[in-house]
Design a protein around this motif. Structure first.
Motif, mmCIF file in Angstrom:
data_model
loop_
_atom_site.group_PDB
_atom_site.id
_atom_site.type_symbol
_atom_site.label_atom_id
_atom_site.label_comp_id
_atom_site.label_asym_id
_atom_site.label_seq_id
_atom_site.Cartn_x
_atom_site.Cartn_y
_atom_site.Cartn_z
ATOM 1 N N ASN A 158 6.398 13.333 69.919
ATOM 2 C CA ASN A 158 5.243 13.749 70.710
ATOM 3 C C ASN A 158 5.587 14.542 71.968
ATOM 4 O O ASN A 158 4.678 14.927 72.700
ATOM 5 C CB ASN A 158 4.412 12.521 71.092
ATOM 6 C CG ASN A 158 3.633 11.958 69.919
ATOM 7 O OD1 ASN A 158 2.535 12.414 69.619
ATOM 8 N ND2 ASN A 158 4.203 10.960 69.245
ATOM 9 N N CYS A 159 6.877 14.779 72.212
ATOM 10 C CA CYS A 159 7.238 15.595 73.373
ATOM 11 C C CYS A 159 6.865 17.053 73.089
ATOM 12 O O CYS A 159 7.375 17.654 72.135
ATOM 13 C CB CYS A 159 8.729 15.493 73.677
ATOM 14 S SG CYS A 159 9.239 16.534 75.071
ATOM 15 N N PRO A 160 5.998 17.658 73.896
ATOM 16 C CA PRO A 160 5.536 19.021 73.600
ATOM 17 C C PRO A 160 6.587 20.101 73.829
ATOM 18 O O PRO A 160 6.438 21.221 73.339
ATOM 19 C CB PRO A 160 4.350 19.207 74.561
ATOM 20 C CG PRO A 160 4.653 18.300 75.711
ATOM 21 C CD PRO A 160 5.333 17.109 75.104
ATOM 22 N N VAL A 161 7.648 19.783 74.574
ATOM 23 C CA VAL A 161 8.678 20.794 74.855
ATOM 24 C C VAL A 161 10.023 20.409 74.232
ATOM 25 O O VAL A 161 11.046 21.006 74.547
ATOM 26 C CB VAL A 161 8.838 21.012 76.380
ATOM 27 C CG1 VAL A 161 7.585 21.641 76.953
ATOM 28 C CG2 VAL A 161 9.182 19.709 77.100
ATOM 29 N N HIS A 162 10.020 19.399 73.360
ATOM 30 C CA HIS A 162 11.234 18.970 72.650
ATOM 31 C C HIS A 162 12.377 18.637 73.619
ATOM 32 O O HIS A 162 13.519 19.067 73.439
ATOM 33 C CB HIS A 162 11.681 20.048 71.659
ATOM 34 C CG HIS A 162 10.599 20.511 70.746
ATOM 35 N ND1 HIS A 162 10.055 19.707 69.772
ATOM 36 C CD2 HIS A 162 9.925 21.692 70.686
ATOM 37 C CE1 HIS A 162 9.110 20.365 69.126
ATOM 38 N NE2 HIS A 162 9.000 21.566 69.666
ATOM 39 N N ALA A 163 12.027 17.861 74.652
ATOM 40 C CA ALA A 163 13.010 17.502 75.674
ATOM 41 C C ALA A 163 13.750 16.207 75.359
ATOM 42 O O ALA A 163 14.639 15.804 76.113
ATOM 43 C CB ALA A 163 12.329 17.375 77.041
ATOM 44 N N VAL A 175 16.630 11.981 77.324
ATOM 45 C CA VAL A 175 15.767 13.025 77.875
ATOM 46 C C VAL A 175 16.625 14.123 78.506
ATOM 47 O O VAL A 175 17.537 13.843 79.282
ATOM 48 C CB VAL A 175 14.812 12.441 78.939
ATOM 49 C CG1 VAL A 175 13.950 13.555 79.543
ATOM 50 C CG2 VAL A 175 13.929 11.361 78.336
ATOM 51 N N ASP A 176 16.309 15.359 78.174
ATOM 52 C CA ASP A 176 16.911 16.509 78.834
ATOM 53 C C ASP A 176 16.021 16.846 80.032
ATOM 54 O O ASP A 176 14.945 17.428 79.874
ATOM 55 C CB ASP A 176 16.998 17.696 77.874
ATOM 56 C CG ASP A 176 17.725 18.893 78.484
ATOM 57 O OD1 ASP A 176 17.818 18.981 79.725
ATOM 58 O OD2 ASP A 176 18.192 19.758 77.711
ATOM 59 N N GLU A 177 16.463 16.460 81.221
ATOM 60 C CA GLU A 177 15.631 16.623 82.412
ATOM 61 C C GLU A 177 15.343 18.087 82.730
ATOM 62 O O GLU A 177 14.346 18.402 83.392
ATOM 63 C CB GLU A 177 16.288 15.936 83.605
ATOM 64 C CG GLU A 177 16.329 14.420 83.484
ATOM 65 C CD GLU A 177 16.806 13.752 84.755
ATOM 66 O OE1 GLU A 177 17.055 14.464 85.746
ATOM 67 O OE2 GLU A 177 16.925 12.508 84.764
ATOM 68 N N LYS A 178 16.207 18.986 82.278
ATOM 69 C CA LYS A 178 15.980 20.410 82.538
ATOM 70 C C LYS A 178 14.797 20.942 81.724
ATOM 71 O O LYS A 178 14.115 21.875 82.147
ATOM 72 C CB LYS A 178 17.237 21.208 82.219
ATOM 73 C CG LYS A 178 18.418 20.900 83.144
ATOM 74 C CD LYS A 178 19.635 21.728 82.776
ATOM 75 C CE LYS A 178 20.798 21.433 83.709
ATOM 76 N NZ LYS A 178 22.008 22.220 83.349
ATOM 77 N N ALA A 203 10.585 14.063 86.317
ATOM 78 C CA ALA A 203 11.036 14.090 84.923
ATOM 79 C C ALA A 203 10.987 12.683 84.337
ATOM 80 O O ALA A 203 11.065 11.685 85.064
ATOM 81 C CB ALA A 203 12.447 14.650 84.823
ATOM 82 N N SER A 204 10.875 12.612 83.031
ATOM 83 C CA SER A 204 10.840 11.323 82.348
ATOM 84 C C SER A 204 12.235 10.704 82.306
ATOM 85 O O SER A 204 13.257 11.399 82.288
ATOM 86 C CB SER A 204 10.315 11.494 80.929
ATOM 87 O OG SER A 204 10.212 10.244 80.274
#
Length: 252
Positions: A158-163, A175-178, A203-204
Motif C-alpha cells: 500500500n505504499c504509494p511511492v514504493h518506499a 523503509v527507504d526514508e529518502k 518519514a515512516s
C-alpha cells in the motif's frame, strides 16, 4: 554429503554454496567457486520437512520456551525473517521499556517511544485492551509489540511511492526514508499499525530486525534466534539426520 550420527555433541549443519569470484584474464573470465553461507529459514524448513508450526509441534523450539501451550495461552508470540526467528515472552516482560529507548537510540539517535520499532507503552496501562487483566493496574503483564515481518506485507503493497522493501541482507521489510513522503498509508494498512510516521523526520519508521531490543532486554523477554541454532537443535533431537549438506538440501 555425509550422514549424521546423533550421539555426543551434534555437529553443526552447514551449507556449501558456490561463491563466484570473477577475475578478468584478457578477454576471458574465470570463476572460482568457494565458501559457505549462513543457514536461512528456507533451509531449515526444507531440512526438517515442515513449517514453523511443525517445529513448534515437534518440540524443536522448546529450548527457547516456544511450545504449543505457551503460544495458545498468549504468553509467547513469534515472527520470522529469513535470518532470524523473533520470540517475545509476555511472562518475562517487566514493563521497564528499556527496549523502546534502546531501539530509538540505535535507529534514530535519540530516545523516543513514539518512533520506537518495538512497543510496550501501548499496553502499559491496560494491557492488550481495557477488558483484559493486564497492565500496571491489574496483573502487571505487558504485550511486546513489534513488526511481524509478513510474507505478504500490507505496508509494502500500500505504499504509494514504493518506499518499503525487503533488505537484501536480512530479508526484513524496511523503509527507504529518502523515498518516504510520510503519508501514513503503511500505518493504516498494517493490521497492527506498526509503522509510525516520525514527527521529527516526517518519514515512516518500522522494525529492521537489528536485534538491539533483544540485546538490551534485562529479562530475556525478546529473543532473536539464528536459524543455524534451530538447525542444530533439530539435528540434536533427531528431527533430521543430515548434518552436512552440499548445494541444495536433500531430505534425510
Amino acid at each position: 554429503m555425509s550422514d549424521g550420527h546423533l550421539s555426543g555433541d551434534a555437529p553443526q549443519a552447514t551449507v556449501e554454496l558456490p561463491v563466484e569470484n570473477k577475475e578478468s584474464t584478457g578477454n576471458k573470465e574465470t570463476t572460482a567457486h568457494a565458501g559457505k553461507r549462513p543457514i536461512t529459514r528456507r533451509d531449515v524448513l526444507a531440512l526438517c520437512g515442515c513449517g514453523v508450526v511443525g517445529l513448534v509441534a515437534g518440540g524443536v523450539l522448546a529450548k527457547w520456551g516456544v511450545t504449543e501451550e505457551m503460544i495458545a495461552s498468549g504468553r509467547i508470540d513469534l515472527s520470522t525473517t529469513p535470518q532470524k526467528m523473533i520470540v517475545t515472552d509476555r511472562g518475562r516482560c517487566s514493563g521497564c521499556q528499556r527496549c523502546e529507548l534502546m531501539c530509538s537510540l540505535r535507529n534514530d539517535g535519540w530516545a523516543s517511544q513514539q518512533t520506537s520499532r518495538v512497543r510496550v507503552w501501548e499496553s502499559y496501562q491496560f494491557g492488550r485492551g481495557v477488558d483484559t487483566t493486564d497492565g500496571i493496574y491489574k496483573s502487571c503483564e505487558f504485550t511486546i509489540r513489534s513488526c511481524k515481518q509478513c510474507a505478504e506485507a500490507q505496508c509494502v503493497k500500500n505504499c504509494p511511492v514504493h518506499a518499503i522493501g525487503a533488505d537484501p541482507k536480512t530479508g526484513a521489510r524496511v523503509v527507504d526514508e529518502k523515498k518516504c513522503i510520510g503519508c501514513g498509508m503503511c500505518h493504516e494498512a498494517c493490521p497492527w499499525n506498526m509503522p509510525q510516521v516520525s514527527s521529527l523526520t516526517g518519514a515512516s519508521t518500522k522494525c529492521i530486525s537489528c536485534g538491539r531490543c533483544a540485546e538490551q532486554c534485562p529479562n530475556g523477554a525478546i529473543l532473536f534466534i539464528d536459524w543455524q541454532d534451530i538447525a542444530d537443535e533439530a539435528i540434536a533431537q533427531g528431527v533430521v539426520s543430515t548434518v552436512e549438506l552440499t548445494g541444495n538440501f536433500v531430505r534425510p
